[in-house]
Design a protein around this motif. Sequence first.
Motif, PDB file in Angstrom:
ATOM      1  N   CYS A  22       8.431  -2.879  -3.026  1.00  0.00           N
ATOM      2  CA  CYS A  22       7.473  -2.561  -4.081  1.00  0.00           C
ATOM      3  C   CYS A  22       6.102  -2.444  -3.421  1.00  0.00           C
ATOM      4  O   CYS A  22       5.569  -3.443  -2.926  1.00  0.00           O
ATOM      5  N   ALA A  23       5.569  -1.237  -3.409  1.00  0.00           N
ATOM      6  CA  ALA A  23       4.265  -0.988  -2.813  1.00  0.00           C
ATOM      7  C   ALA A  23       3.186  -1.097  -3.883  1.00  0.00           C
ATOM      8  O   ALA A  23       3.298  -0.480  -4.948  1.00  0.00           O
ATOM      9  N   GLY A  26      -4.580  -0.673  -5.572  1.00  0.00           N
ATOM     10  CA  GLY A  26      -5.581  -0.824  -6.611  1.00  0.00           C
ATOM     11  C   GLY A  26      -6.295  -2.151  -6.649  1.00  0.00           C
ATOM     12  O   GLY A  26      -7.263  -2.319  -7.391  1.00  0.00           O
ATOM     13  N   ARG A  27      -5.790  -3.115  -5.880  1.00  0.00           N
ATOM     14  CA  ARG A  27      -6.408  -4.436  -5.878  1.00  0.00           C
ATOM     15  C   ARG A  27      -6.019  -5.122  -4.573  1.00  0.00           C
ATOM     16  O   ARG A  27      -4.955  -4.839  -4.019  1.00  0.00           O
ATOM     17  N   THR A  28      -6.853  -6.042  -4.116  1.00  0.00           N
ATOM     18  CA  THR A  28      -6.494  -6.810  -2.925  1.00  0.00           C
ATOM     19  C   THR A  28      -5.184  -7.545  -3.184  1.00  0.00           C
ATOM     20  O   THR A  28      -5.084  -8.371  -4.086  1.00  0.00           O
ATOM     21  N   PHE A  29      -4.184  -7.217  -2.379  1.00  0.00           N
ATOM     22  CA  PHE A  29      -2.821  -7.664  -2.684  1.00  0.00           C
ATOM     23  C   PHE A  29      -2.675  -9.180  -2.684  1.00  0.00           C
ATOM     24  O   PHE A  29      -1.896  -9.737  -3.454  1.00  0.00           O
ATOM     25  N   SER A  30      -3.430  -9.856  -1.857  1.00  0.00           N
ATOM     26  CA  SER A  30      -3.300 -11.309  -1.773  1.00  0.00           C
ATOM     27  C   SER A  30      -3.853 -12.025  -3.001  1.00  0.00           C
ATOM     28  O   SER A  30      -3.728 -13.246  -3.107  1.00  0.00           O
ATOM     29  N   THR A  31      -4.447 -11.296  -3.930  1.00  0.00           N
ATOM     30  CA  THR A  31      -4.968 -11.909  -5.149  1.00  0.00           C
ATOM     31  C   THR A  31      -3.973 -11.832  -6.308  1.00  0.00           C
ATOM     32  O   THR A  31      -4.281 -12.309  -7.399  1.00  0.00           O
ATOM     33  N   VAL A  32      -2.813 -11.225  -6.081  1.00  0.00           N
ATOM     34  CA  VAL A  32      -1.835 -11.111  -7.155  1.00  0.00           C
ATOM     35  C   VAL A  32      -0.540 -11.828  -6.785  1.00  0.00           C
ATOM     36  O   VAL A  32      -0.043 -11.705  -5.671  1.00  0.00           O
ATOM     37  N   ALA A  33      -0.025 -12.609  -7.736  1.00  0.00           N
ATOM     38  CA  ALA A  33       1.295 -13.189  -7.593  1.00  0.00           C
ATOM     39  C   ALA A  33       2.304 -12.149  -8.063  1.00  0.00           C
ATOM     40  O   ALA A  33       2.033 -11.390  -8.979  1.00  0.00           O
ATOM     41  N   MET A  34       3.470 -12.129  -7.436  1.00  0.00           N
ATOM     42  CA  MET A  34       4.422 -11.048  -7.680  1.00  0.00           C
ATOM     43  C   MET A  34       5.778 -11.601  -8.118  1.00  0.00           C
ATOM     44  O   MET A  34       6.133 -12.746  -7.838  1.00  0.00           O
ATOM     45  N   ALA A  35       6.516 -10.743  -8.793  1.00  0.00           N
ATOM     46  CA  ALA A  35       7.865 -11.133  -9.216  1.00  0.00           C
ATOM     47  C   ALA A  35       8.734  -9.896  -9.376  1.00  0.00           C
ATOM     48  O   ALA A  35       8.228  -8.781  -9.536  1.00  0.00           O
ATOM     49  N   TRP A  36      10.032 -10.134  -9.336  1.00  0.00           N
ATOM     50  CA  TRP A  36      11.023  -9.114  -9.656  1.00  0.00           C
ATOM     51  C   TRP A  36      11.752  -9.520 -10.924  1.00  0.00           C
ATOM     52  O   TRP A  36      12.126 -10.680 -11.095  1.00  0.00           O
ATOM     53  N   ALA A  75      -0.405  -7.746   4.468  1.00  0.00           N
ATOM     54  CA  ALA A  75      -1.087  -6.739   5.290  1.00  0.00           C
ATOM     55  C   ALA A  75      -0.636  -5.324   4.924  1.00  0.00           C
ATOM     56  O   ALA A  75      -1.379  -4.363   5.111  1.00  0.00           O
ATOM     57  N   LYS A  76       0.588  -5.226   4.387  1.00  0.00           N
ATOM     58  CA  LYS A  76       1.140  -3.916   4.013  1.00  0.00           C
ATOM     59  C   LYS A  76       1.195  -3.719   2.509  1.00  0.00           C
ATOM     60  O   LYS A  76       1.770  -2.727   2.032  1.00  0.00           O
ATOM     61  N   ASN A  77       0.640  -4.670   1.745  1.00  0.00           N
ATOM     62  CA  ASN A  77       0.594  -4.555   0.276  1.00  0.00           C
ATOM     63  C   ASN A  77       1.976  -4.318  -0.316  1.00  0.00           C
ATOM     64  O   ASN A  77       2.138  -3.497  -1.242  1.00  0.00           O
ATOM     65  N   THR A  78       2.957  -5.032   0.180  1.00  0.00           N
ATOM     66  CA  THR A  78       4.331  -4.784  -0.231  1.00  0.00           C
ATOM     67  C   THR A  78       5.070  -6.093  -0.483  1.00  0.00           C
ATOM     68  O   THR A  78       4.898  -7.057   0.263  1.00  0.00           O
ATOM     69  N   VAL A  79       5.887  -6.089  -1.517  1.00  0.00           N
ATOM     70  CA  VAL A  79       6.793  -7.199  -1.790  1.00  0.00           C
ATOM     71  C   VAL A  79       8.221  -6.662  -1.682  1.00  0.00           C
ATOM     72  O   VAL A  79       8.496  -5.511  -2.022  1.00  0.00           O
ATOM     73  N   PHE A  80       9.109  -7.518  -1.189  1.00  0.00           N
ATOM     74  CA  PHE A  80      10.489  -7.111  -0.935  1.00  0.00           C
ATOM     75  C   PHE A  80      11.460  -7.990  -1.719  1.00  0.00           C
ATOM     76  O   PHE A  80      11.153  -9.129  -2.059  1.00  0.00           O
ATOM     77  N   LEU A  81      12.638  -7.450  -1.958  1.00  0.00           N
ATOM     78  CA  LEU A  81      13.730  -8.245  -2.505  1.00  0.00           C
ATOM     79  C   LEU A  81      14.977  -7.891  -1.707  1.00  0.00           C
ATOM     80  O   LEU A  81      15.525  -6.800  -1.864  1.00  0.00           O
ATOM     81  N   GLN A  82      15.388  -8.804  -0.842  1.00  0.00           N
ATOM     82  CA  GLN A  82      16.624  -8.631  -0.080  1.00  0.00           C
ATOM     83  C   GLN A  82      17.774  -9.160  -0.917  1.00  0.00           C
ATOM     84  O   GLN A  82      17.778 -10.325  -1.307  1.00  0.00           O
TER      85      GLN A  82
END
Length: 131
Positions: A22-23, A26-36, A75-82
């Motif tokens: 998930c790329a 629009g915002r500094t990525f480290s300021t957002v918590a993420m989920a799937w 650093a790559k503004n990406t979250v993964f789900l393996q």
Amino acid sequence: QVQLVESGGGLVQTGGSLRLSCAASGRTFSTVAMAWFRQAPGKEREFVAGISRSGTNTAYADSVKGRFTISRDNAKNTVFLQMNSLKPEDTAVYYCAAALGGGGFNYYSYTPRTSNVMDYWGKGTLVTVSS
């Protein structure tokens, strides 16, 4: 505004693996918590996995614990789900989502687990597991 674009879905056999990405922009990525989250046909959307802003805290639904792993690369503004050891019941549209708030004094360790705290959503990517 946060834009989220998922990729990596597809058709896989039972027992197989897929890695969703998930790329974000629009915002500094480290300021957002993420989920799937995921939504199977005829069912409600459900939580799959969440990760804190720092990436050091994670949470999983019981149904995927031990099989799925969420991670992020700030650093790559990406979250993964393996996703490993996939089962037919994992078939669903998978959505990534971003939470701007939450955490208070535990800002960097806050891990979202419910859809009502998420502020932005991607359009989803379809995962189909054949039996």
